[in-house]
Write an enzyme that holds these catalytic residues in place. Structure first.
Site, PDB file in Angstrom:
ATOM      1  N   ASP A 113       0.792  -1.225   0.000  1.00 57.06           N
ATOM      2  CA  ASP A 113       0.000   0.000   0.000  1.00 57.06           C
ATOM      3  C   ASP A 113       0.826   1.278   0.000  1.00 57.06           C
ATOM      4  O   ASP A 113       0.265   2.382   0.092  1.00 57.06           O
ATOM      5  CB  ASP A 113      -0.935   0.010   1.211  1.00 57.06           C
ATOM      6  N   ASP A 172      -5.768  -4.872  -6.207  1.00 57.13           N
ATOM      7  CA  ASP A 172      -5.560  -3.503  -5.725  1.00 57.13           C
ATOM      8  C   ASP A 172      -4.147  -3.005  -6.023  1.00 57.13           C
ATOM      9  O   ASP A 172      -3.919  -1.811  -6.231  1.00 57.13           O
ATOM     10  CB  ASP A 172      -5.777  -3.407  -4.217  1.00 57.13           C
ATOM     11  N   GLY A 230      -6.867 -18.675  -7.336  1.00 59.78           N
ATOM     12  CA  GLY A 230      -7.422 -17.340  -7.219  1.00 59.78           C
ATOM     13  C   GLY A 230      -8.468 -17.276  -6.127  1.00 59.78           C
ATOM     14  O   GLY A 230      -9.236 -18.225  -5.930  1.00 59.78           O
ATOM     15  N   THR A 232     -11.234 -14.400  -3.856  1.00 61.03           N
ATOM     16  CA  THR A 232     -11.867 -13.073  -3.825  1.00 61.03           C
ATOM     17  C   THR A 232     -12.334 -12.803  -2.404  1.00 61.03           C
ATOM     18  O   THR A 232     -13.515 -12.913  -2.076  1.00 61.03           O
ATOM     19  CB  THR A 232     -13.028 -12.993  -4.839  1.00 61.03           C
ATOM     20  N   ARG A 244     -15.181  -3.469  -6.647  1.00 61.15           N
ATOM     21  CA  ARG A 244     -14.067  -2.547  -6.423  1.00 61.15           C
ATOM     22  C   ARG A 244     -12.769  -3.117  -6.992  1.00 61.15           C
ATOM     23  O   ARG A 244     -11.940  -2.381  -7.544  1.00 61.15           O
ATOM     24  CB  ARG A 244     -13.904  -2.200  -4.940  1.00 61.15           C
ATOM     25  N   TRP A 248     -10.288  -1.282  -9.616  1.00 62.70           N
ATOM     26  CA  TRP A 248      -8.825  -1.151  -9.497  1.00 62.70           C
ATOM     27  C   TRP A 248      -8.153  -1.637 -10.779  1.00 62.70           C
ATOM     28  O   TRP A 248      -7.190  -1.025 -11.263  1.00 62.70           O
ATOM     29  CB  TRP A 248      -8.286  -1.977  -8.333  1.00 62.70           C
TER      30      TRP A 248
END
Length: 391
Positions: A113, A172, A230, A232, A244, A248
């Site tokens: 981040d 993200d 994968g 989520t 969202r 991204w």
């Protein structure tokens, strides 16, 4: 205002809500937002605490400290307010909150981040002031983010503390690549460009599904680089379309194409965009997950709408086809216009700019609440729209 300019194949048409009122004019919304942000700023006395969300029954922000992933959005929002107004009081506040984040560039990277924290704050600050000390913090922050890169996998380790995934990459993280691309062009190592490009390629290959939706997280073997599975986590289910995350991806692949010229990145941004637009309900704002079986009785996410709007406006400047330019410009403009109605503007209800965002629905966190990154991308979208309309 025409809401459904996007697609005649809208799978959620039965999920319509009451018609929205006409939006407030763009300039008026910006002026109102600036006034509100300045008023909120006047109540804040601690520059190392940052607004994050507002509980449903409250009017004031709840705060987080410097290391929270959302810490850069408040100073970034102030920088947009200063850009819109040239107000010296807002400038002073933007500087004070920005400078509190400097330590992030010079301490061990804990997660991906750093881009959100530093580029939203110092990045906007440098863009608007040219302060050379800001530039150095950005360059050093890029080097810190790069320490999370695994060359075997070819991507940045997003959540090092999630030990159940030896190496993980989340959608993200596409947004944090802009910090690396910028640093590589402005005095940083060329390796930062290579890291960002490789990361986008791995994300494109493994997190974007064949149907043009996206996973939130990809798990990889950190020793071989092999893709494992994968997930989520912040969506309804692993194979559901968490909106969202899709937003991204739209924005991240758009600017990755801008920086690299790789057509496969552009094609990915287009595929993700078209999928997002095809799934929108008739009132134009996405539900928190497009596959929640409780739709239409599911929460909306204004933050995803704001992020996607910025991505669409960016994409409209990158595609060559005039029809696609028009499609994505109108898509971004329409989302900003819907957010500018009294259905989503907070106005006097609380200190935020926007209502009805959803953070982590599966964990019951920040569900149908104002969240700071919704305000940040709303202000960015308003400023982008203002610039594009002038040109």
């Amino acid at each position: 205002m025409s809401l459904l300019i996007f697609s005649c194949n809208n799978s959620n048409k039965k999920e319509s809500t009451a018609p929205l009122k006409q939006p407030v004019q763009n300039g008026t919304v910006l002026d109102q937002n600036v006034h509100k942000l300045k008023k909120t700023l006047s109540t804040l006395k601690s520059y190392d605490s940052f607004p994050r969300h507002i509980y449903k029954d409250k009017t004031n922000w709840e705060f987080v400290k410097v290391r929270d992933w959302c810490s850069g959005f408040w100073p970034g929002t102030l920088w947009y307010a200063y850009e819109a107004s040239k107000d010296e009081t807002i400038l002073k506040g933007a500087k004070q909150f920005t400078e509190s984040l400097k330590q992030i560039a010079y301490t061990e990277a804990r997660n991906h981040d750093i881009g959100f924290q530093i580029f939203c704050s110092y990045g906007n600050g440098y863009r608007l002031t040219g302060n050379e000390s800001y530039k150095q913090v950005i360059l050093d922050a890029a080097d810190t983010l790069a320490t999370l890169y695994n060359p075997i996998v070819g991507s940045i380790h997003s959540w090092p503390t999630r030990t159940q995934y030896p190496h993980n990459t989340i959608i993200d993280n596409m947004m944090n690549l802009e910090l690396l691309f910028w640093a590589a062009k402005n005095g940083g190592s060329k390796s930062l460009y290579d890291i960002a490009e490789n990361h986008a390629e791995v994300t494109m290959k493994y997190l974007v599904r064949p149907d043009s939706s996206s996973y939130h997280l990809g798990s990889f073997n950190d020793k071989t680089g092999a893709f494992v599975k994968g997930y989520t986590h912040q969506g309804y289910a692993d194979e559901s379309m968490w909106e969202r995350g899709q937003a991204w991806g739209i924005y991240g692949f758009a600017f990755s194409y801008r920086e690299t010229g790789r057509k496969d990145f552009l094609d990915t941004a287009i595929k993700l965009s078209d999928k997002f637009l095809q799934r929108l309900p008739e009132d134009g704002i996405p539900y928190w997950d497009f596959d929640d079986p409780k739709i239409p009785n599911a929460p909306k996410d204004a933050s995803a709408a704001a992020i996607a709007a910025c991505g669409f406006l960016e994409l409209s400047t990158l595609v060559d086809n005039p029809q696609l330019q028009d499609t994505y410009f109108k898509a971004g403009k329409t989302l900003i216009e819907i957010l500018s109605t009294d259905a989503y503007l907070s106005q006097s209800e609380n200190q935020a700019l926007l209502l009805h965002s959803t953070g982590n629905h599966p964990k019951g966190l920040e569900v149908d609440e104002p969240i700071i990154y919704a305000d940040y991308y709303f202000m960015e979208g308003l400023m982008r729209l203002k610039t594009l309309q002038k040109s």
